[in-house]
Motif scaffolding. Structure first.
Motif, mmCIF file in Angstrom:
data_model
loop_
_atom_site.group_PDB
_atom_site.id
_atom_site.type_symbol
_atom_site.label_atom_id
_atom_site.label_comp_id
_atom_site.label_asym_id
_atom_site.label_seq_id
_atom_site.Cartn_x
_atom_site.Cartn_y
_atom_site.Cartn_z
ATOM 1 N N ARG A 190 103.905 -32.593 74.907
ATOM 2 C CA ARG A 190 103.413 -33.279 76.107
ATOM 3 C C ARG A 190 104.496 -33.348 77.181
ATOM 4 O O ARG A 190 104.223 -33.163 78.372
ATOM 5 N N ILE A 191 105.741 -33.585 76.761
ATOM 6 C CA ILE A 191 106.844 -33.653 77.721
ATOM 7 C C ILE A 191 107.222 -32.270 78.223
ATOM 8 O O ILE A 191 107.634 -32.104 79.381
ATOM 9 N N GLY A 192 107.074 -31.260 77.353
ATOM 10 C CA GLY A 192 107.470 -29.908 77.727
ATOM 11 C C GLY A 192 108.960 -29.677 77.594
ATOM 12 O O GLY A 192 109.536 -28.860 78.315
ATOM 13 N N ASP A 193 109.589 -30.363 76.636
ATOM 14 C CA ASP A 193 111.038 -30.261 76.427
ATOM 15 C C ASP A 193 111.301 -29.342 75.235
ATOM 16 O O ASP A 193 110.977 -29.683 74.090
ATOM 17 N N ILE A 194 111.907 -28.184 75.512
ATOM 18 C CA ILE A 194 112.172 -27.211 74.463
ATOM 19 C C ILE A 194 113.187 -27.745 73.457
ATOM 20 O O ILE A 194 113.040 -27.542 72.236
ATOM 21 N N ILE A 195 114.226 -28.415 73.932
ATOM 22 C CA ILE A 195 115.279 -28.918 73.037
ATOM 23 C C ILE A 195 114.694 -29.955 72.076
ATOM 24 O O ILE A 195 114.934 -29.913 70.860
ATOM 25 N N GLN A 196 113.910 -30.909 72.601
ATOM 26 C CA GLN A 196 113.292 -31.924 71.754
ATOM 27 C C GLN A 196 112.324 -31.295 70.762
ATOM 28 O O GLN A 196 112.250 -31.718 69.597
ATOM 29 N N PHE A 197 111.603 -30.266 71.199
ATOM 30 C CA PHE A 197 110.675 -29.578 70.307
ATOM 31 C C PHE A 197 111.417 -28.911 69.157
ATOM 32 O O PHE A 197 111.006 -29.016 67.986
ATOM 33 N N SER A 198 112.510 -28.224 69.441
ATOM 34 C CA SER A 198 113.292 -27.555 68.392
ATOM 35 C C SER A 198 113.865 -28.568 67.407
ATOM 36 O O SER A 198 113.862 -28.337 66.184
ATOM 37 N N GLU A 199 114.365 -29.682 67.915
ATOM 38 C CA GLU A 199 114.910 -30.717 67.034
ATOM 39 C C GLU A 199 113.823 -31.323 66.154
ATOM 40 O O GLU A 199 114.060 -31.622 64.970
ATOM 41 N N THR A 200 112.628 -31.505 66.709
ATOM 42 C CA THR A 200 111.522 -32.059 65.931
ATOM 43 C C THR A 200 111.103 -31.111 64.812
ATOM 44 O O THR A 200 110.853 -31.538 63.678
ATOM 45 N N ILE A 201 111.045 -29.820 65.131
ATOM 46 C CA ILE A 201 110.685 -28.827 64.111
ATOM 47 C C ILE A 201 111.713 -28.831 62.990
ATOM 48 O O ILE A 201 111.366 -28.777 61.800
ATOM 49 N N LYS A 202 112.972 -28.885 63.353
ATOM 50 C CA LYS A 202 114.042 -28.883 62.348
ATOM 51 C C LYS A 202 113.986 -30.139 61.490
ATOM 52 O O LYS A 202 114.218 -30.093 60.270
ATOM 53 N N ARG A 245 105.749 -23.214 70.712
ATOM 54 C CA ARG A 245 106.873 -23.068 71.650
ATOM 55 C C ARG A 245 106.395 -22.577 73.008
ATOM 56 O O ARG A 245 106.837 -23.070 74.059
ATOM 57 N N GLN A 246 105.485 -21.603 73.008
ATOM 58 C CA GLN A 246 104.942 -21.113 74.270
ATOM 59 C C GLN A 246 104.150 -22.204 74.992
ATOM 60 O O GLN A 246 104.180 -22.296 76.221
ATOM 61 N N ASN A 247 103.456 -23.054 74.215
ATOM 62 C CA ASN A 247 102.718 -24.150 74.836
ATOM 63 C C ASN A 247 103.652 -25.171 75.463
ATOM 64 O O ASN A 247 103.339 -25.764 76.499
ATOM 65 N N VAL A 248 104.804 -25.390 74.809
ATOM 66 C CA VAL A 248 105.789 -26.308 75.383
ATOM 67 C C VAL A 248 106.277 -25.777 76.725
ATOM 68 O O VAL A 248 106.406 -26.518 77.709
ATOM 69 N N ILE A 249 106.538 -24.468 76.769
ATOM 70 C CA ILE A 249 106.990 -23.852 78.021
ATOM 71 C C ILE A 249 105.895 -23.944 79.083
ATOM 72 O O ILE A 249 106.151 -24.268 80.249
ATOM 73 N N LYS A 250 104.637 -23.665 78.680
ATOM 74 C CA LYS A 250 103.532 -23.740 79.636
ATOM 75 C C LYS A 250 103.344 -25.163 80.162
ATOM 76 O O LYS A 250 103.063 -25.366 81.353
ATOM 77 N N THR A 251 103.503 -26.134 79.257
ATOM 78 C CA THR A 251 103.384 -27.527 79.687
ATOM 79 C C THR A 251 104.462 -27.871 80.700
ATOM 80 O O THR A 251 104.215 -28.564 81.706
ATOM 81 N N GLY A 252 105.678 -27.386 80.415
ATOM 82 C CA GLY A 252 106.771 -27.616 81.368
ATOM 83 C C GLY A 252 106.490 -26.980 82.710
ATOM 84 O O GLY A 252 106.738 -27.583 83.770
ATOM 85 N N ILE A 253 105.961 -25.767 82.691
ATOM 86 C CA ILE A 253 105.635 -25.081 83.942
ATOM 87 C C ILE A 253 104.533 -25.823 84.693
ATOM 88 O O ILE A 253 104.587 -25.967 85.927
ATOM 89 N N ARG A 254 103.520 -26.306 83.963
ATOM 90 C CA ARG A 254 102.426 -27.028 84.610
ATOM 91 C C ARG A 254 102.930 -28.330 85.235
ATOM 92 O O ARG A 254 102.530 -28.698 86.351
ATOM 93 N N MET A 272 95.521 -25.256 71.766
ATOM 94 C CA MET A 272 94.538 -25.050 72.832
ATOM 95 C C MET A 272 95.011 -25.639 74.163
ATOM 96 O O MET A 272 94.323 -25.495 75.172
ATOM 97 N N GLY A 273 96.140 -26.331 74.149
ATOM 98 C CA GLY A 273 96.650 -26.935 75.370
ATOM 99 C C GLY A 273 96.129 -28.338 75.613
ATOM 100 O O GLY A 273 96.246 -28.861 76.727
ATOM 101 N N VAL A 274 95.564 -28.962 74.580
ATOM 102 C CA VAL A 274 95.019 -30.314 74.690
ATOM 103 C C VAL A 274 95.937 -31.266 73.930
ATOM 104 O O VAL A 274 96.291 -31.001 72.777
ATOM 105 N N ILE A 275 96.322 -32.358 74.559
ATOM 106 C CA ILE A 275 97.145 -33.366 73.903
ATOM 107 C C ILE A 275 96.212 -34.373 73.218
ATOM 108 O O ILE A 275 95.368 -34.981 73.880
ATOM 109 N N PRO A 276 96.317 -34.555 71.895
ATOM 110 C CA PRO A 276 95.416 -35.485 71.187
ATOM 111 C C PRO A 276 95.581 -36.915 71.678
ATOM 112 O O PRO A 276 96.645 -37.308 72.172
ATOM 113 N N GLU A 277 94.521 -37.684 71.538
ATOM 114 C CA GLU A 277 94.564 -39.090 71.919
ATOM 115 C C GLU A 277 95.529 -39.859 71.007
ATOM 116 O O GLU A 277 95.654 -39.560 69.814
ATOM 117 N N LYS A 278 96.197 -40.837 71.582
ATOM 118 C CA LYS A 278 97.156 -41.627 70.810
ATOM 119 C C LYS A 278 96.463 -42.447 69.734
ATOM 120 O O LYS A 278 97.056 -42.762 68.685
#
Length: 494
Positions: free
Chosen positions: A326-338, A357-366, A297-303
């Protein structure tokens, strides 16, 4: 399955020596089981389900003390030799009795004229079900479940509603452990139809959740959605069943891309679930889905969600995913998934996490739109490591259309121009937030009112007592009036 009754001589000749403390503990457990029969009889005679609920609430602690000897003593005490259920139950525990002592001091009633209540019969079947499950004897557990379901089908009593819900739960659990979920569905559907016609609310709720679990476990989402559209979940069902139902609804809606409804349902599931250590597994599973849905939904959960004691370790993969989003880093996201792919697949959230993945890109754009008032599409493509400037332009255009960012694209010169950030209180966001809170408070109030219990026909007793009180007041008033007149006459004569 061949049902044979073990001989008493066989049991006595193969018993090892055990201390009297063990015998005393077993005798106390037998007394606890027999005490539950009293509550079951009260539930039937008074038509009050609270006695049945009291028995089921004590089942988790009771089954910890159940042994083959306790079961054998109880079965021998309750059932006459002519009762067919006796052979079924004794056959289920046969094979374990040779290792457990039989207390000769326990007196066994051999009367053949007993009438066994169906509720007591099914409750003993339920005890044997739970014991076989904890013995991990899946073959005998499966066969005994079939016999129990047949016995349950032979009765047609409304007072069996709560016990039947438990029996079907363990039946479905046995099918799942033996990888036979699809084979059990026709029988579960027939049982749901019968329970609906009889208005057995608890059994309906249990069967609906079991069917939804079965469909989702085998990835038949469309069939699960079809079932939800054609049934009405009972409002009077127990909170545990309501929580499961909301969780399955959340999972269905998340797969259907309806993330708002999924978040609403999974939040309701977490609130409805019992807040006890016994429900920790369900709460962990529901929180995992909740985190993924909030990220979608584009919401980052509370820590603080990830720092709870019983959630910190299970939610570690999702914490890493949330950081990457939250950072919007595609490389870090791919490594985390793997890195966490095995855990995510085991939880059944792998495909949902891939959508992020699309949310990561949107976060980066925002983030870029907030940092730069004007930036070229080429620089955005390099920062987000996208394929080309054309794809970057399409992604930014979609983000603008979805309201993720407030910006414009200059196609001729190839750059993105961020607009001035407006005051959030001039938008509809505060109104929507207050609306959600008010709706939750109203729903909580309505649920609290429905949960209140009242004694049946108690108002008639109150009315009768009030009438008697008024009659006594009238008699007292008349008595006082007559005594006053006598006093007046006496004084007048003087």
């Amino acid at each position: 399955m061949t049902l044979t009754e073990p001989s008493l001589d066989h049991l006595l000749n193969n018993k090892p020596s055990v201390s009297n403390v063990t015998f005393e503990g077993q005798a106390l457990t037998v007394d606890d089981v027999l005490e539950n029969f009293v509550y079951l009889e009260k539930a039937v005679s008074n038509f009050d389900p609270k006695y049945m609920l009291q028995v089921l609430r004590g089942l988790p602690s009771l089954r910890k003390n159940i042994t083959p000897t306790v079961l054998y003593k109880t079965i021998e005490t309750v059932y006459p030799k002519s009762n067919p259920s006796r052979a079924v139950l004794l056959s289920a525990i046969d094979g374990h009795l040779s290792e457990i002592p039989f207390d000769e001091s326990m007196d066994i009633d051999k009367s053949d004229t007993k009438t066994i209540l169906p509720e007591i019969d099914i409750f003993l079947h339920l005890l044997v079900q739970t014991w076989l499950l904890h013995q991990n004897d899946l073959t005998k557990f499966k066969d005994f479940n079939e016999e129990t379901v047949k016995k349950l089908a032979s009765y047609n009593r409304r007072s069996l509603d709560y016990l039947a819900a438990k029996v079907w739960f363990y039946y479905s659990w046995g099918k799942e452990l033996n990888n036979e979920l699809e084979e059990a569905r026709p029988l579960l559907l027939n049982a749901l139809r019968s329970a609906t016609l009889r208005h057995d609310m608890e059994t309906q709720a249990s069967l609906i959740t079991l069917l939804l679990r079965s469909y989702l476990a085998t990835h038949h989402v469309s069939q699960a959605e079809n079932l939800v559209s054609k049934i009405t979940f009972p409002e009077s069902a127990a909170n545990a069943l309501v929580a499961r139902y909301f969780y399955y609804l959340a999972k269905i809606n998340a797969i259907k891309l309806d993330y708002s409804a999924a978040h609403e349902h999974v939040t309701a599931a977490i609130r409805k679930a019992p807040q006890t250590p016994l429900a920790a597994g369900f709460l962990q599973t529901a929180q995992k889905l909740n985190v993924v849905v909030e990220l979608l939904m584009g919401v980052i959960p509370e820590k603080s969600v990830f720092k709870q004691a019983f959630l910190e370790k299970p939610l570690l993969p999702y914490f890493d995913v949330a950081k990457a989003v939250r950072i919007g880093d595609i490389i870090q996201f791919s490594e985390t998934i793997k890195k966490h792919s095995a855990s995510l697949k085991k939880d059944g959230t792998y495909t949902l996490v891939l959508r992020l993945r699309q949310n990561v890109i949107k976060t980066g754009i925002r983030t870029i739109s907030l940092s730069y008032s004007k930036i070229s599409l080429k620089d955005i493509c390099i920062k987000l490591q996208l394929d080309s400037e054309e794809s970057t332009e399409h992604i930014i255009a979609k983000a603008i259309r979805d309201g993720v960012i407030d910006a414009t694209i200059d196609h001729e010169h190839g750059y993105m121009q961020s607009n001035e950030v407006l005051d959030v209180y001039s938008t509809l966001q505060p109104q929507e937030a207050f609306h959600e809170r008010i709706k939750f408070c109203i729903a909580l109030h309505n649920d609290s009112v429905k949960a209140m219990r009242y004694v049946l026909s108690n108002h008639n007793t109150d009315l009768k007592n009030a009438e008697q009180a008024r009659e006594r007041e009238k008699e007292l008033a008349n008595g006082l009036q007559s005594s006053d007149l006598e006093d007046d006459d006496g004084n007048f004569d003087i």
